[in-house]
Design an enzyme around this catalytic site. Structure first.
Site, PDB file in Angstrom:
ATOM      1  N   LYS A 153      68.036  63.608  28.189  1.00  0.00           N
ATOM      2  CA  LYS A 153      67.030  63.935  29.199  1.00  0.00           C
ATOM      3  C   LYS A 153      65.818  63.016  29.070  1.00  0.00           C
ATOM      4  CE  LYS A 153      66.020  68.273  29.707  1.00  0.00           C
ATOM      5  NZ  LYS A 153      65.437  69.624  29.475  1.00  0.00           N
ATOM      6  N   LYS A 170      63.799  69.450  19.054  1.00  0.00           N
ATOM      7  CA  LYS A 170      63.529  70.821  19.474  1.00  0.00           C
ATOM      8  C   LYS A 170      63.169  71.629  18.246  1.00  0.00           C
ATOM      9  CE  LYS A 170      63.528  73.041  23.464  1.00  0.00           C
ATOM     10  NZ  LYS A 170      63.017  72.482  24.719  1.00  0.00           N
ATOM     11  N   GLY A 188      55.439  72.946  24.451  1.00  0.00           N
ATOM     12  CA  GLY A 188      55.743  74.358  24.581  1.00  0.00           C
ATOM     13  C   GLY A 188      57.139  74.588  25.134  1.00  0.00           C
ATOM     14  N   ASP A 189      57.585  75.801  25.054  1.00  0.00           N
ATOM     15  CA  ASP A 189      58.873  76.227  25.611  1.00  0.00           C
ATOM     16  C   ASP A 189      58.767  77.734  25.769  1.00  0.00           C
ATOM     17  OD1 ASP A 189      62.102  76.871  25.026  1.00  0.00           O
ATOM     18  OD2 ASP A 189      61.729  75.080  26.219  1.00  0.00           O
ATOM     19  N   THR A 239      58.105  71.168  35.516  1.00  0.00           N
ATOM     20  CA  THR A 239      59.560  71.355  35.481  1.00  0.00           C
ATOM     21  C   THR A 239      60.065  71.905  36.805  1.00  0.00           C
ATOM     22  OG1 THR A 239      59.448  71.753  33.098  1.00  0.00           O
ATOM     23  CG2 THR A 239      61.469  72.386  34.216  1.00  0.00           C
ATOM     24  N   ASN A 288      57.837  80.309  33.903  1.00  0.00           N
ATOM     25  CA  ASN A 288      57.141  79.104  34.359  1.00  0.00           C
ATOM     26  C   ASN A 288      57.974  78.270  35.320  1.00  0.00           C
ATOM     27  OD1 ASN A 288      56.758  75.974  33.661  1.00  0.00           O
ATOM     28  ND2 ASN A 288      54.776  76.976  33.589  1.00  0.00           N
ATOM     29  N   SER A 333      54.935  65.554  30.105  1.00  0.00           N
ATOM     30  CA  SER A 333      54.530  65.510  28.696  1.00  0.00           C
ATOM     31  C   SER A 333      54.376  64.060  28.245  1.00  0.00           C
ATOM     32  CB  SER A 333      55.565  66.221  27.817  1.00  0.00           C
ATOM     33  OG  SER A 333      55.486  67.618  27.968  1.00  0.00           O
TER      34      SER A 333
END
Length: 454
Positions: free
Chosen positions: A114, A126, A165-166, A209, A242, A385
């Site tokens: 990605k 991650k 963030g996630d 996103t 989100n 990002s």
């Protein structure tokens, strides 16, 4: 070639027992990049696949924190630095009770390709913890973040690893993490993205996103349906976090009719589509109050179907043109794919990471449903990002309009890369999954070869 890839897959399973999510991600990539490996034997000779499925570094640590009653809790923290061939490790932190090494390895592996597709120099990573922020006080979340960063800070940096963030990690949590990091190292530097706009964050990062996936969807419509907008199209969206919030907003702005939103408790059906008033209520309850979607349904007298997926409700209520999964991995199973196909779905754009199971993907593709894969379609978040990292490095800010233009341009380029590689290696421009995997893989693989053996 098929035997070589199958043997490699067997080794992955043997070395990573029980990590089914990771196995699934690796298999999907290996199967889709087979044409590239066949035409470029150097990748096999240099053992690129054997190297790329092995994380460069896995960090696992204890996180001890104290709740408001003085009780001590112990969680587990992780950072999987998967591949840094083209830039600093980059990927989110997830705080959720389901977090484990398999899920983080699957997400980190996907992140490699990605990030490569964006054209911004970022590696794949991650991390996160099995900490559950729901029901925790502000002070408890702060104390957990401080304890988490007390270990993580040793392994990250603006030119080493830049987390974001996630799930469970928003601007509030990024603030606590950043503040702790700054105290520990005595430096202000762009070590985290998703920061507040007043202290190094980028405009439209929360929207990125969902907006980016919608821009990718528009390119799919232009290329395959000769249509430039979403006017007259019904869109079933899952999730209400989100990604779903801002995907639904942009879809509505571009003329689409959003007919579903969902959360872990069920699905809200919107017979007349989404409007500003309903969207504002969703944002307030989900983003600010962290409540449940049923509150929105009750407020606007909308039907809420408990413990039902968006796909079942959208299909039951009428025709659907586009499925837009924005909730979680493996949320569209074969049963759901069959329902959506019967309801008239012709496009699927993945806002979540790996939301469609392999058998559902196969069923869609056999029936000419075009899939916009997550590693391409939901790259908008990591793209912004990357733009935030650029702004931090230059000590500057770009306007919302400028960031949005850059994001749109990146998403168009990502789509074109997917189409180019699909056409070059499969003779099928609609095979965007293969195109995305191959486009990202080639860039990283070539960098690994040029940097020698490591």
């Amino acid at each position: 070639m098929e035997e070589y890839l199958e043997q490699l897959m067997e080794k992955v399973v043997e070395k990573n027992p029980g990590e089914k999510e990771f196995h699934q991600a690796v298999r999907e990539v290996l199967e889709s990049i087979e044409p590239v490996i066949k035409k470029n034997p150097r990748y096999q000779k240099e053992k690129i696949l054997e190297r790329i499925v092995e994380p460069e570094r896995v960090i696992m640590f204890r996180v001890t924190w104290e709740d408001d009653n003085g009780e001590i809790h112990v969680n587990r923290g992780y950072r999987v630095e998967f591949n840094g061939a083209i830039g600093p490790y980059k990927g989110g932190l997830r705080f959720h009770p389901t977090v484990n090494l398999s899920i983080l390895k699957f997400l980190g592996f996907e992140q490699i390709f990605k990030n490569a597709l964006t054209g911004i120099p970022m590696g794949g990573a991650k991390g996160g913890s099995d900490f559950d922020p729901h029901g925790k006080s502000e002070s408890e979340i702060r104390r957990f973040c401080e304890s988490f960063m007390m270990e993580l800070f040793r392994h990250i940096g603006p030119n080493t690893d830049v987390p974001a963030g996630d799930i469970g990690v928003g601007t509030r949590e990024i603030g606590y993490l950043f503040g702790t990091y700054r105290k520990l190292v005595n430096r202000w530097e762009g070590v985290l993205t998703g920061k507040g706009i007043n202290w190094g964050g980028s405009h439209i990062r929360p929207e990125a996103t969902g907006y980016g996936a919608t821009y990718y969807l528009i390119e799919m419509l232009k290329k395959f349906h000769n249509k430039k907008d979403l006017n007259g199209l019904k869109v079933a969206i899952s999730g209400s976090g989100n990604v779903a919030q801002f995907a639904s907003k942009k879809v509505t702005e571009l003329g689409g009719k959003v007919v579903t939103l969902s959360d872990s408790k069920g699905t809200m059906y919107l017979p007349d589509g989404l409007n500003d008033e309903i969207w504002n209520a969703v944002y307030e309850i989900k983003a600010l109050r962290r409540g449940r979607l049923k509150e929105v349904a009750d407020k606007f007298d909308l039907d809420f179907y408990e413990n039902k997926k968006a796909w079942e409700i959208a299909s039951k209520e009428g025709d659907v043109d586009i499925a837009f999964p924005c909730a979680t991995q493996n949320e569209i199973e074969l049963r759901d794919a069959k329902m959506l196909l019967d309801a008239g779905v012709t496009l699927v754009v993945e806002g979540a990471n790996m939301p469609t199971t392999p058998d559902a993907i196969e069923h869609f593709m056999e029936n000419d449903v075009i899939i916009g894969p997550a590693k391409a379609a939901n790259a908008g978040g990591v793209a912004v990002s990357g733009l935030e990292m650029s702004q931090n490095a230059q000590f500057t800010y770009w306007s919302p309009e400028e960031v949005d233009r850059k994001l749109h341009s990146i998403m168009v380029n990502i789509f074109n890369t997917c189409v180019t590689y699909a056409e070059k290696y499969t003779d099928d421009s609609k095979n965007l999954i293969a195109g995305a995997n191959m486009g990202g893989f080639v860039k990283v693989a070539d960098a690994m070869i040029e940097q020698g053996i490591y």
